[in-house]
Scaffold this motif. Structure first.
Motif, PDB file in Angstrom:
ATOM      1  N   GLY B 206       0.821  -1.209   0.000  1.00 23.32           N
ATOM      2  CA  GLY B 206       0.000   0.000   0.000  1.00 23.32           C
ATOM      3  C   GLY B 206       0.855   1.258   0.000  1.00 23.32           C
ATOM      4  N   THR B 207       1.883   1.259   0.868  1.00 19.45           N
ATOM      5  CA  THR B 207       2.747   2.428   0.971  1.00 19.45           C
ATOM      6  C   THR B 207       3.539   2.639  -0.317  1.00 19.45           C
ATOM      7  OG1 THR B 207       3.024   1.664   3.235  1.00 19.45           O
ATOM      8  CG2 THR B 207       4.283   3.567   2.591  1.00 19.45           C
ATOM      9  N   LEU B 208       4.001   1.525  -0.881  1.00 17.79           N
ATOM     10  CA  LEU B 208       4.763   1.594  -2.122  1.00 17.79           C
ATOM     11  C   LEU B 208       3.929   2.217  -3.248  1.00 17.79           C
ATOM     12  CD1 LEU B 208       7.622   0.621  -2.837  1.00 17.79           C
ATOM     13  CD2 LEU B 208       6.615  -1.450  -3.781  1.00 17.79           C
ATOM     14  N   LEU B 209       2.666   1.801  -3.318  1.00 17.31           N
ATOM     15  CA  LEU B 209       1.777   2.319  -4.355  1.00 17.31           C
ATOM     16  C   LEU B 209       1.617   3.829  -4.231  1.00 17.31           C
ATOM     17  CD1 LEU B 209      -0.278   1.721  -6.644  1.00 17.31           C
ATOM     18  CD2 LEU B 209      -2.012   1.449  -4.863  1.00 17.31           C
ATOM     19  N   ILE B 210       1.293   4.292  -3.020  1.00 16.81           N
ATOM     20  CA  ILE B 210       1.103   5.734  -2.821  1.00 16.81           C
ATOM     21  C   ILE B 210       2.411   6.484  -3.088  1.00 16.81           C
ATOM     22  CG2 ILE B 210       0.326   7.516  -1.207  1.00 16.81           C
ATOM     23  CD1 ILE B 210      -1.821   5.524  -1.800  1.00 16.81           C
ATOM     24  N   THR B 211       3.530   5.921  -2.600  1.00 18.63           N
ATOM     25  CA  THR B 211       4.832   6.562  -2.832  1.00 18.63           C
ATOM     26  C   THR B 211       5.099   6.710  -4.321  1.00 18.63           C
ATOM     27  OG1 THR B 211       5.674   5.597  -0.807  1.00 18.63           O
ATOM     28  CG2 THR B 211       7.302   6.375  -2.375  1.00 18.63           C
ATOM     29  N   PHE B 212       4.817   5.636  -5.064  1.00 16.86           N
ATOM     30  CA  PHE B 212       5.053   5.682  -6.503  1.00 16.86           C
ATOM     31  C   PHE B 212       4.196   6.764  -7.150  1.00 16.86           C
ATOM     32  CE2 PHE B 212       3.976   4.385 -10.829  1.00 16.86           C
ATOM     33  CZ  PHE B 212       5.252   4.289 -11.374  1.00 16.86           C
ATOM     34  N   LEU B 213       2.935   6.818  -6.761  1.00 23.40           N
ATOM     35  CA  LEU B 213       2.042   7.808  -7.364  1.00 23.40           C
ATOM     36  C   LEU B 213       2.485   9.231  -7.040  1.00 23.40           C
ATOM     37  CD1 LEU B 213      -1.416   6.050  -6.837  1.00 23.40           C
ATOM     38  CD2 LEU B 213      -0.151   6.337  -8.975  1.00 23.40           C
ATOM     39  N   VAL B 214       2.949   9.436  -5.792  1.00 18.28           N
ATOM     40  CA  VAL B 214       3.433  10.770  -5.418  1.00 18.28           C
ATOM     41  C   VAL B 214       4.678  11.111  -6.233  1.00 18.28           C
ATOM     42  CG1 VAL B 214       4.509  12.107  -3.557  1.00 18.28           C
ATOM     43  CG2 VAL B 214       2.452  10.774  -3.093  1.00 18.28           C
ATOM     44  N   ALA B 215       5.608  10.145  -6.301  1.00 15.47           N
ATOM     45  CA  ALA B 215       6.854  10.393  -7.039  1.00 15.47           C
ATOM     46  C   ALA B 215       6.570  10.685  -8.499  1.00 15.47           C
ATOM     47  CB  ALA B 215       7.780   9.179  -6.902  1.00 15.47           C
ATOM     48  N   TRP B 216       5.611   9.957  -9.056  1.00 19.67           N
ATOM     49  CA  TRP B 216       5.236  10.139 -10.453  1.00 19.67           C
ATOM     50  C   TRP B 216       4.689  11.543 -10.682  1.00 19.67           C
ATOM     51  CZ3 TRP B 216       0.140   9.465 -13.028  1.00 19.67           C
ATOM     52  CH2 TRP B 216       0.283   9.307 -14.429  1.00 19.67           C
ATOM     53  N   LYS B 217       3.887  11.983  -9.742  1.00 14.05           N
ATOM     54  CA  LYS B 217       3.287  13.303  -9.847  1.00 14.05           C
ATOM     55  C   LYS B 217       4.362  14.405  -9.870  1.00 14.05           C
ATOM     56  CE  LYS B 217      -1.073  15.214  -8.797  1.00 14.05           C
ATOM     57  NZ  LYS B 217      -2.396  14.622  -8.675  1.00 14.05           N
ATOM     58  N   PHE B 218       5.459  14.138  -9.153  1.00  8.33           N
ATOM     59  CA  PHE B 218       6.531  15.132  -9.120  1.00  8.33           C
ATOM     60  C   PHE B 218       7.696  14.735 -10.020  1.00  8.33           C
ATOM     61  CE2 PHE B 218       4.035  16.062  -5.408  1.00  8.33           C
ATOM     62  CZ  PHE B 218       3.995  17.446  -5.421  1.00  8.33           C
TER      63      PHE B 218
END
Lengths: 151, 540
Positions: B206-218
């Motif tokens: 779960g954390t990895l998914l959100i982290t990836f999405l945040v990183a992708w956004k930036f």
């Protein structure tokens, strides 16, 4: 400096732990553990507390920009992670090379001795403990000869 | 752009069904697994130590599942979202602490103990007094920790499901308690270990998914994320520097040093962590499991940086603090925002997933805590003190199961009473007691030949009472708006964390008690413990 002790093995069914404790093989094992783990523990606790103190009392220094929005505080914080990973890796390497073979040799001999207390162990097997291969499950020939069975 | 209003009224109501369904699936699946594990649980080795057959990697996962509580998941992400750098500071102590366990405690404990921390503490000492002391401190540490988690479950359900009624909160605390009792009584250590492993995988995924999405956004640019977080937080570059949370006054600075000390020295004295080392076959496997745990927990805390700064960058500060002043909803809100925002399907699904993971997190941690305290009660106090070691294996497992029900019931009752108190400080207290009462005794026992029974008792009881008394008279309990009893005023001790005083005191008392004792240290017993702990001879 590996010498075979010429102490009396005794006839205890469980191993004579006091004698093992004072044997050179065990002293070496203890020294290899303590001389590595104790100073390193002191070092990382001090490094961590130093970082906490810097965060509390050296705000200006910690706020110095390094690259982009990255400042010294964040870099040192990440460095805490990196050193933790490195120390864990370093200790494990040390343990595999210097602790496990020694521990394994003493254990194999003691448990061999407990299982068959009458079997005479090979005399004065003064092998280089440091050069032991990492994964040798020490059996009879591996014995180091703290407890010379001669009683 | 219209940002999410808040959870309680809007999102939570709509997505409650999805959250509850996901959570129910987790509970059903883990209970099924527990029943399966229970079938293989026969003797004490199974119940207390899961049969000692887990691999280093499995145990590393389970340790991570046992250690990463809802406080680290929701609390640290929230603290970073609100206080930036100072929130991050908290997680570092939690990680560095594992080195103490790796270098000094895990392997000797695995080699010389059987089921509990008390096994090692009492090894060279007079059994009954030291086991009583070890059992007392194990149960105190675990109950404080447990209470914080149970009350946290009540608070979490208010936040994530929008249930605000008192009956609803009580029901949730009781439900969590019942599920945790079922896990432990039926599945013992084996069942608990599997629950913790599954929870760790879910939490990391779960954390990895959100982290990836945040990183992708930036665009995978950390500096851009930091810049956006600093700007959006309204605090500018101060957001990325020390001081927003702990730098307010001279006292709060000292308080943070005290907390840091307790965190870094507490982990290796937490009984629910220590008993996990008995689930692997050898000391080498115990070392491997700590290495895996350090890797998993370290990566997890690094990802909470992305979560916290991501929430700060993408959510308005007013949104983060709307439902919970401590920012505990930052991670779920971020999940909703990054999945497409309120009202979108993606947002709803991500919010539900992260909320269900948070519930799963609580369940796995409380199960580990209950097991630690019931093991110690049954093995240290019931069998070795009350029955003087004269109990059959079957009686002992029976006692451990009853102890689980008893301790679970106590935790439920306390949890119901504590649900509206601010008990978050209790986790820090548990770390302080572990560092003041347990760690000194463990280290002296393993490494100091002149340590005596009197030293052990002074150290355990001294460290225990000092930390509990200091907290009782601290702002955690009274005198402040955030205290447990905000109306009362008896906070004569200024620090919220007692570690700075109680940890050195625990070490000092252990040393002094040994020097002043009339009894000679048992040299033969120490030789036995030292040889066994370093070589693994005769390990269970």
């Amino acid at each position: 400096m590996i010498t075979a002790p010429n102490a009396d093995p005794g006839q205890h069914d469980p191993p004579d732990y006091s004698q093992v404790q004072s044997s050179p093989e065990f002293t070496e094992l203890r020294c290899a553990h303590r001389s590595f783990a104790f100073p390193l523990t002191l070092a990382f606790v001090l490094w961590y507390l130093g970082y906490v103190l810097l965060s509390s009392y050296a705000g200006d220094f910690m706020a110095t920009r390094v690259a982009g929005h990255l400042n010294v505080a964040l870099v040192l914080g990440i460095a805490q992670f990196v050193t933790t990973f490195l120390i864990a890796w370093w200790y494990s390497r040390h343990a595999a090379a210097r602790l496990d073979p020694r521990a394994q040799a003493i254990k194999a001999r003691l448990e061999g001795a407990t299982a068959a207390p009458q079997t005479p162990a090979p005399q004065t097997a003064a092998r280089q403990a440091g050069a032991a291969q990492a994964d040798a499950p020490g059996d009879g020939p591996e014995q180091t000869g703290v407890q010379e069975a001669g009683a | 752009m219209n940002l999410t209003p808040h959870l309680a009224a809007g999102a939570a109501g709509e997505h409650r069904t999805l959250i509850v369904t996901l959570f129910a699936v987790f509970v059903a699946a883990t209970l099924g697994l527990t029943v399966w594990a229970g079938r293989q649980t026969k003797g004490t080795d199974d119940f207390y130590a899961g049969g000692r057959q887990f691999s280093g990697f499995q145990n590393g996962l389970a340790i991570s599942g046992d250690y990463m509580s809802a406080a680290s998941f929701l609390g640290i992400a929230g603290a970073i979202a609100l206080f930036g750098y100072d929130g991050f500071l908290y997680s570092i102590g939690f990680l560095v602490a594992w080195l103490v366990a790796l270098l000094l405690v895990a392997e000797p404990l695995r080699n010389s103990g059987r089921f509990t921390m008390g096994d090692v503490l009492a090894y060279r000492m007079r059994q009954r007094p030291v086991r009583t002391a070890a059992g007392t401190s194990t149960i105190v540490v675990s109950i404080f920790y447990l209470l914080a988690q149970m009350a946290g479950a009540g608070a979490l359900v208010t936040l994530l499901l929008g249930i605000t009624s008192e009956t609803g909160k009580i029901l949730v605390v009781v439900l969590v308690g019942i599920v945790m009792i079922l896990y432990v009584t039926i599945g013992g250590m084996k069942g608990t270990t599997w629950v913790q492993m599954i929870k760790a995988v879910l939490l990391i995924a779960g954390t990895l998914l959100i982290t990836f999405l945040v990183a992708w956004k930036f665009h995978f640019n950390p500096s851009a994320l930091l810049g956006a977080a600093a700007e959006n937080s309204g605090k500018g570059s101060a957001f990325l520097e020390p001081g927003l949370k702990y730098g307010a006054t001279a006292t709060s600075k000292i308080d943070f040093i005290s907390l840091g000390l307790a965190l870094v020295l507490g982990t290796a004295g937490l009984p629910h962590i220590l008993i996990r080392f008995y689930t692997v076959p050898t000391a080498k496997a115990a070392r491997k499991s700590v290495n895996w745990a350090i890797g998993i927990i370290g990566v997890f805390y690094l990802m909470t940086l992305a979560l916290g700064f991501g929430a700060a960058a993408l959510l308005k500060p007013g949104v983060i603090t709307h439902d919970n002043k401590a920012g505990n909803t930052a991670a779920p809100l971020l999940a909703q925002e990054i999945g497409g925002g309120a009202g979108s399907t993606g947002g709803a699904v991500l919010l539900a997933v992260i909320s269900a993971v948070a519930f799963a997190t609580i369940l796995a941690v409380v199960a580990g805590l209950t097991l630690a305290s019931s093991s110690s009660f049954a093995h240290d106090i019931y069998v070795n003190v009350l029955r003087k070691g004269q109990a059959t294996e079957k009686e002992e497992v029976g006692a451990a199961r009853w102890a689980t029900v008893g301790i679970g019931a106590v935790a439920i009752v306390l949890g119901v009473f504590a649900r509206s108190l601010n008990v978050a400080g209790l986790v820090a207290l548990a770390f302080a007691v572990a560092a003041s009462a347990n760690l000194p005794t463990l280290l002296y026992s393993l490494f100091w030949k002149r340590f005596t029974t009197q030293g052990a008792l002074w150290s355990i009881y001294g460290g225990l009472f000092a930390s509990v008394l200091l907290v009782l008279f601290s702002p955690v309990v009274s005198g402040k708006e955030t205290s447990m009893f905000p109306g009362a005023h008896f906070a004569v001790f200024p620090l919220e964390n007692p570690g700075l005083i109680s940890i050195p005191l625990g070490f000092l008392l252990g040393w002094l008690g040994s020097l002043l004792s009339k009894e000679q240290p048992d040299a033969a017993k120490y030789a036995e413990l030292e040889v066994r702990s370093l070589t693994g001879t005769g390990a269970h």
